[in-house]
Scaffold this motif. Structure first.
Motif, PDB file in Angstrom:
ATOM      1  N   SER A 356       0.843  -1.209   0.000  1.00 18.45           N
ATOM      2  CA  SER A 356       0.000   0.000   0.000  1.00 18.45           C
ATOM      3  C   SER A 356       0.870   1.248   0.000  1.00 18.45           C
ATOM      4  O   SER A 356       0.576   2.232  -0.697  1.00 18.45           O
ATOM      5  CB  SER A 356      -0.902   0.023   1.234  1.00 18.45           C
ATOM      6  N   LYS A 358       4.052   1.354  -1.025  1.00 17.15           N
ATOM      7  CA  LYS A 358       4.835   1.375  -2.267  1.00 17.15           C
ATOM      8  C   LYS A 358       4.026   1.925  -3.447  1.00 17.15           C
ATOM      9  O   LYS A 358       4.530   2.704  -4.251  1.00 17.15           O
ATOM     10  CB  LYS A 358       5.291  -0.056  -2.544  1.00 17.15           C
ATOM     11  N   ASP A 404       2.183  -4.382 -13.365  1.00 21.16           N
ATOM     12  CA  ASP A 404       2.621  -3.556 -14.487  1.00 21.16           C
ATOM     13  C   ASP A 404       4.134  -3.677 -14.632  1.00 21.16           C
ATOM     14  O   ASP A 404       4.885  -3.119 -13.847  1.00 21.16           O
ATOM     15  CB  ASP A 404       2.202  -2.098 -14.236  1.00 21.16           C
ATOM     16  N   GLY A 413      10.471  -4.829  -6.145  1.00 19.87           N
ATOM     17  CA  GLY A 413       9.706  -5.971  -5.631  1.00 19.87           C
ATOM     18  C   GLY A 413       9.938  -7.206  -6.474  1.00 19.87           C
ATOM     19  O   GLY A 413      10.308  -7.111  -7.649  1.00 19.87           O
ATOM     20  N   LEU A 416       6.670 -11.754  -4.983  1.00 21.07           N
ATOM     21  CA  LEU A 416       6.443 -12.932  -4.117  1.00 21.07           C
ATOM     22  C   LEU A 416       5.641 -12.593  -2.857  1.00 21.07           C
ATOM     23  O   LEU A 416       5.115 -13.478  -2.195  1.00 21.07           O
ATOM     24  CB  LEU A 416       7.787 -13.540  -3.684  1.00 21.07           C
ATOM     25  N   LEU A 418       2.664 -11.163  -2.125  1.00 17.89           N
ATOM     26  CA  LEU A 418       1.261 -11.563  -1.972  1.00 17.89           C
ATOM     27  C   LEU A 418       1.090 -13.081  -2.056  1.00 17.89           C
ATOM     28  O   LEU A 418       0.137 -13.627  -1.492  1.00 17.89           O
ATOM     29  CB  LEU A 418       0.383 -10.858  -3.017  1.00 17.89           C
ATOM     30  N   THR A 442      -6.652   0.702  -3.837  1.00 17.69           N
ATOM     31  CA  THR A 442      -6.821  -0.749  -3.693  1.00 17.69           C
ATOM     32  C   THR A 442      -7.214  -1.078  -2.258  1.00 17.69           C
ATOM     33  O   THR A 442      -6.724  -0.452  -1.317  1.00 17.69           O
ATOM     34  CB  THR A 442      -5.468  -1.457  -4.003  1.00 17.69           C
TER      35      THR A 442
HETATM   36  P1  ADP Z   1       5.761  -7.107  -5.132  1.00 17.67           P
HETATM   37  O1  ADP Z   1       6.989  -7.573  -4.421  1.00 17.67           O
HETATM   38  O2  ADP Z   1       5.990  -6.799  -6.563  1.00 17.67           O
HETATM   39  O3  ADP Z   1       5.022  -6.038  -4.409  1.00 17.67           O
HETATM   40  P2  ADP Z   1       3.471  -8.648  -4.498  1.00 17.67           P
HETATM   41  O4  ADP Z   1       3.224 -10.109  -4.640  1.00 17.67           O
HETATM   42  O5  ADP Z   1       3.402  -8.088  -3.132  1.00 17.67           O
HETATM   43  O6  ADP Z   1       4.841  -8.396  -5.178  1.00 17.67           O
HETATM   44  O7  ADP Z   1       2.438  -7.904  -5.422  1.00 17.67           O
HETATM   45  C1  ADP Z   1       2.234  -8.334  -6.730  1.00 17.67           C
HETATM   46  C2  ADP Z   1       1.795  -7.204  -7.604  1.00 17.67           C
HETATM   47  O8  ADP Z   1       0.464  -6.808  -7.263  1.00 17.67           O
HETATM   48  C3  ADP Z   1       2.598  -5.971  -7.441  1.00 17.67           C
HETATM   49  O9  ADP Z   1       3.741  -6.003  -8.280  1.00 17.67           O
HETATM   50  C4  ADP Z   1       1.636  -4.899  -7.895  1.00 17.67           C
HETATM   51  O10 ADP Z   1       1.629  -4.787  -9.310  1.00 17.67           O
HETATM   52  C5  ADP Z   1       0.299  -5.415  -7.448  1.00 17.67           C
HETATM   53  N1  ADP Z   1      -0.124  -4.816  -6.180  1.00 17.67           N
HETATM   54  C6  ADP Z   1      -0.079  -5.381  -4.960  1.00 17.67           C
HETATM   55  N2  ADP Z   1      -0.568  -4.539  -4.011  1.00 17.67           N
HETATM   56  C7  ADP Z   1      -0.927  -3.421  -4.649  1.00 17.67           C
HETATM   57  C8  ADP Z   1      -1.487  -2.191  -4.242  1.00 17.67           C
HETATM   58  N3  ADP Z   1      -1.770  -1.921  -2.961  1.00 17.67           N
HETATM   59  N4  ADP Z   1      -1.706  -1.244  -5.174  1.00 17.67           N
HETATM   60  C9  ADP Z   1      -1.426  -1.471  -6.470  1.00 17.67           C
HETATM   61  N5  ADP Z   1      -0.876  -2.627  -6.932  1.00 17.67           N
HETATM   62  C10 ADP Z   1      -0.629  -3.587  -6.048  1.00 17.67           C
END
Ligand code: ADP
Length: 455
Positions: A356, A358, A404, A413, A416, A418, A442
């Motif tokens: 959130s 980031k 994206d 990032g 991994l 989520l 989000t």
């Molecule tokens: P990362 O290490 O890239 O954050 P995550 O598994 O945590 O990997 O998230 C996967 C992807 O989901 C992110 O790269 C991003 O594109 C999207 N994402 C996750 N949380 C958010 C959010 N709060 N707002 C926008 N995009 C998100």
């Protein structure tokens, strides 16, 4: 030892048919023998009485010629002894041994007694009857000659057995092919899968056990195919994720070797190398954690704790990240006692809140709420960041997925975070959802079962 299924099926059938028929034959013979013999005895007695009456009613010569011309003698063998031991024979025995008549038996019959000799088996009766003629009593011995209706029955049964065996064998030879065919198909399919070829079509339309086996096999094949696909993607992703920091590390290391570098440039290159190495280290940590969670090698350390308190601590722990971006928090946290693994859940909040922050604009707001109902606790983390396109919302929980790719340089990032969150939530039998509007923000919604805290 026969190994192949086809001859086994055929052999099993033959053994059961032959065994079954023999048993059936023996049982039927045993069950009907007495009844059959009683029937035969009645007809034998009747025929004997007829002859006795003929000799009583007619003069000897007429009676002799009448009896010798009787049609029934096709089925009977008749011996007539007079008092002097002379023998008259009527009817032919057709190669079969006639039953032995003793002098004692002859004497008994001549004395007016009825003699009945029984031996074992079907059709074994010898009937001795005294016949009164004008020249004195004669001893008549009557027996049924073969082939009788019983031996006909026996021959018929033998034929029936042989035909049923031959017919049954032919039928089983053909039908066993159909029984064995799906198993052969399955074996071939297994070999192809073992060789790495998952494009196998079984085409088994059978119902019953074999059909169920075939369908389970197809399902397993499908799962294996997916697993193999995942494995390939995983290897590609890992190599890609490892490759980019390594390229950058080696690039900047080469650049560092240049002699004419300012201190500022040197320190910048070193910072990049350190950051990329940290990125790789984080990724390998995350991968290790994910693999441990997926293999469930460590059991959950369940304890009772205050969820709202844990959430506050998690926010404070990452304070440097949000204060640097002037992001503020709006909290609406009900006091909730939860039974769960606190370390793992802490990881969940850190990852979600980390995202959130980031993906929010500087000066944005993140609101977190904890609501409890009778069975579950619902945690919502909402930001006003860049949002996630609808088509990506389902995939953000996949390993290495970044919504994206063009932003991936801007937003650090590994994709991994989520995936780890999802694994932890499902280990707690919870549910994880995302609602998002690109450009608006989000909301990540975690629902956890509210296991009654152990007092
Ligand atoms: P990362 O290490 O890239 O954050 P995550 O598994 O945590 O990997 O998230 C996967 C992807 O989901 C992110 O790269 C991003 O594109 C999207 N994402 C996750 N949380 C958010 C959010 N709060 N707002 C926008 N995009 C998100």
């Amino acid at each position: 030892m026969i190994r192949s299924l086809y001859p086994r099926v055929v052999l099993t059938f033959l053994v059961s048919v032959i065994g079954g028929t023999i048993i059936a034959f023996l049982v039927a013979t045993w069950a009907f023998e007495d009844e059959l013999n009683d029937n035969l005895q009645v007809t034998l007695d009747d025929f004997g009485q007829d002859i006795v009456r003929i000799y009583e009613a007619f003069p000897l010569q007429d009676a002799d010629s009448f009896v010798s011309g009787m049609k029934q003698l096709n089925s009977y063998y008749l011996r007539m002894y007079n008092e002097l031991g002379h023998l008259q024979i009527y009817g032919a025995i057709d190669g079969h041994e006639p039953l032995h008549v003793t002098n004692e038996q002859i004497k008994k019959v001549l004395d007016g007694e009825v003699v009945r000799v029984k031996t074992n088996g079907i059709n074994p009766i010898l009937l001795g009857l005294p016949v009164k003629t004008e020249v004195g009593t004669k001893a008549m011995f009557l027996e049924r000659r073969s082939p009788s209706s019983t031996s006909f029955l026996r021959i018929w049964t033998y034929h029936f057995m042989i035909y049923s065996l031959v017919g049954g064998s032919l039928v089983i030879l053909v039908s066993a092919i159909f029984v064995v065919r799906p198993i052969k198909k399955l074996t071939q399919a297994t070999r192809r899968i073992a060789g790495g070829d998952f494009n196998v079509k079984l085409n088994i339309k059978q119902q019953g056990e074999l059909g169920t086996l075939a369908r389970s096999f197809e399902e397993m094949m499908h799962n294996l195919q997916q697993l193999e696909q995942m494995r390939r993607e995983f290897v590609t992703n890992v190599s890609h994720e490892v490759q980019s920091p390594l390229t950058s590390i080696s690039g900047y290391a080469v650049a560092l070797k240049q002699v004419h570098l300012t201190d500022h440039e040197r320190s910048r290159y070193l910072d990049i190398i350190i950051a990329e190495a940290a990125r790789m280290s984080n990724m390998s940590d995350s991968l290790l954690k994910l693999s441990m969670l997926e293999s469930q090698s460590q059991p959950l350390q369940m304890t009772t704790f205050n969820l709202d308190e844990q959430m506050r601590r998690a926010i404070i722990a990452i304070q440097p990240q949000w204060t640097a971006r002037s992001i503020r928090f709006e909290l609406d946290l009900e006091s909730v006692r939860l039974v769960a693994d606190p370390d793992l859940l802490n990881q969940v909040w850190t990852n979600i809140i980390g995202n959130s922050i980031k993906f929010s604009k500087d000066g944005g707001a993140i609101s977190i709420s904890i609501k409890q109902d009778s069975k579950v606790v619902i945690i919502q983390i909402t930001d006003t960041g860049i949002g996630i396109p609808l088509e990506d919302q389902k995939r953000i929980f996949d390993r290495f997925f970044k919504a994206d790719r063009s932003h991936s340089r801007k937003y650090e990032g590994s994709g991994l975070g989520l995936a780890i969150v999802k694994q932890i939530v499902s280990l707690h039998q919870g549910d994880l959802r995302v609602e998002s509007e690109p450009g608006q923000g989000t909301t990540v919604i975690v629902t956890l079962p509210l296991t009654t805290p152990t007092a």
